[in-house]
Design a protein around this motif. Structure first.
Motif: not given
Length: 266
Positions: A77-80, A85-86
């Motif tokens: 869901a993040a912008g990137d 996060d990954f």
């Protein structure tokens, strides 16, 4: 050393530290919390003179199901689309696996249930592994469009290339008996005997000089990445250093005198 919600620990009188993954509802998935707790516990145990051997076990029907896919999905869901996060999650996982290999204390996996993906990687990263006959193993990422690339690192260093590739390319679940055949685990035993077998091996190892064990473990993983000539040169230097240590002098003297050695762990 204190327990947490996700990781329980118990140190017995023989210096055997039992770390138990304790998130059965999520099949002991390697959430960021679980990885942080386990990495910290391994580091603390490595520096604790009271700890001689580490046993890694789990509560519930699964030893470890690998990465927490719900946590990973939420990160999209993040912008990137989750890239940051990954990247952080994979770095944390790699650091945790390496902390087991570099820990000066022997680490033994006690696998009573299913170990898949990064959970299978966790088993492969330990120095020894004992499994219940009913345990199962897989690197099934290929089935969901996600090749088990980081588990591949541990598998390729413990299994033959073709056995590792068969697991990685098919994603098939294998039995504990097959895991023994291909070198993923040391031994498969009846479930009711698993803890006793693991404890017996751990106790035997704990009775040795911790200096000798840490010297040998460090040298084993170092020489494995070297050429034959470099490996022998490195191992020879290690042998000389080891021979000069107090415990080697004591151990050889005790053997000649036919008496039990008195280790100083130095």
């Amino acid at each position: 050393m204190s327990s947490s919600e996700t990781l329980l620990n118990h140190l017995d009188g023989d210096g055997i530290l039992r770390l138990t993954l304790n998130d059965a509802d999520r099949r002991n998935a390697l959430s960021e919390r679980m990885m942080a707790d386990l990495t910290a516990a391994i580091a603390e145990a490595g520096a604790d003179a009271a700890v001689r051997v580490i046993v890694l076990a789990a509560n519930g029907p699964a030893f470890c199901a690998g990465h927490d896919l719900k946590e990973i999905t939420a990160a999209r869901a993040a912008g990137d689309s989750g890239q940051a996060d990954f990247t952080r999650i994979m770095a944390a996982c790699s650091a945790m696996m390496q902390s087991i290999v570099t820990c000066p204390k022997p680490v033994i996996a006690e696998v009573a249930g299913v170990a898949t993906a990064a959970g299978c990687q966790l088993v492969a990263s330990c120095d020894l592994a004992f499994a219940a006959e009913t345990a199962q193993f897989a690197t099934p990422g290929v089935n969901i469009g996600l090749f088990c690339s980081t588990p591949m690192v541990a598998l390729s260093r413990n299994l033959s290339a073709k056995h590792a590739m068969e697991m990685l390319l098919t994603g098939d679940m294998i039995s504990a008996a097959r895991a023994v055949e291909i070198g993923l685990v040391n031994r498969a035993v009846p479930m009711q005997d698993l803890r006793d077998v693991t404890q017996d091996v751990a106790s035997k190892i704990a009775s040795k000089s911790s200096m000798t064990l840490s010297t040998g473990k460090r040298a084993f993983y170092a020489q494995r990445e070297m050429s034959l000539a470099d490996a022998y040169e490195h191992a020879s230097r290690v042998m000389v250093e080891n021979l000069l240590a107090k415990d080697a002098e004591e151990g050889i003297g005790a053997f000649i005198a036919k008496r039990p050695p008195q280790w100083q762990d130095s």
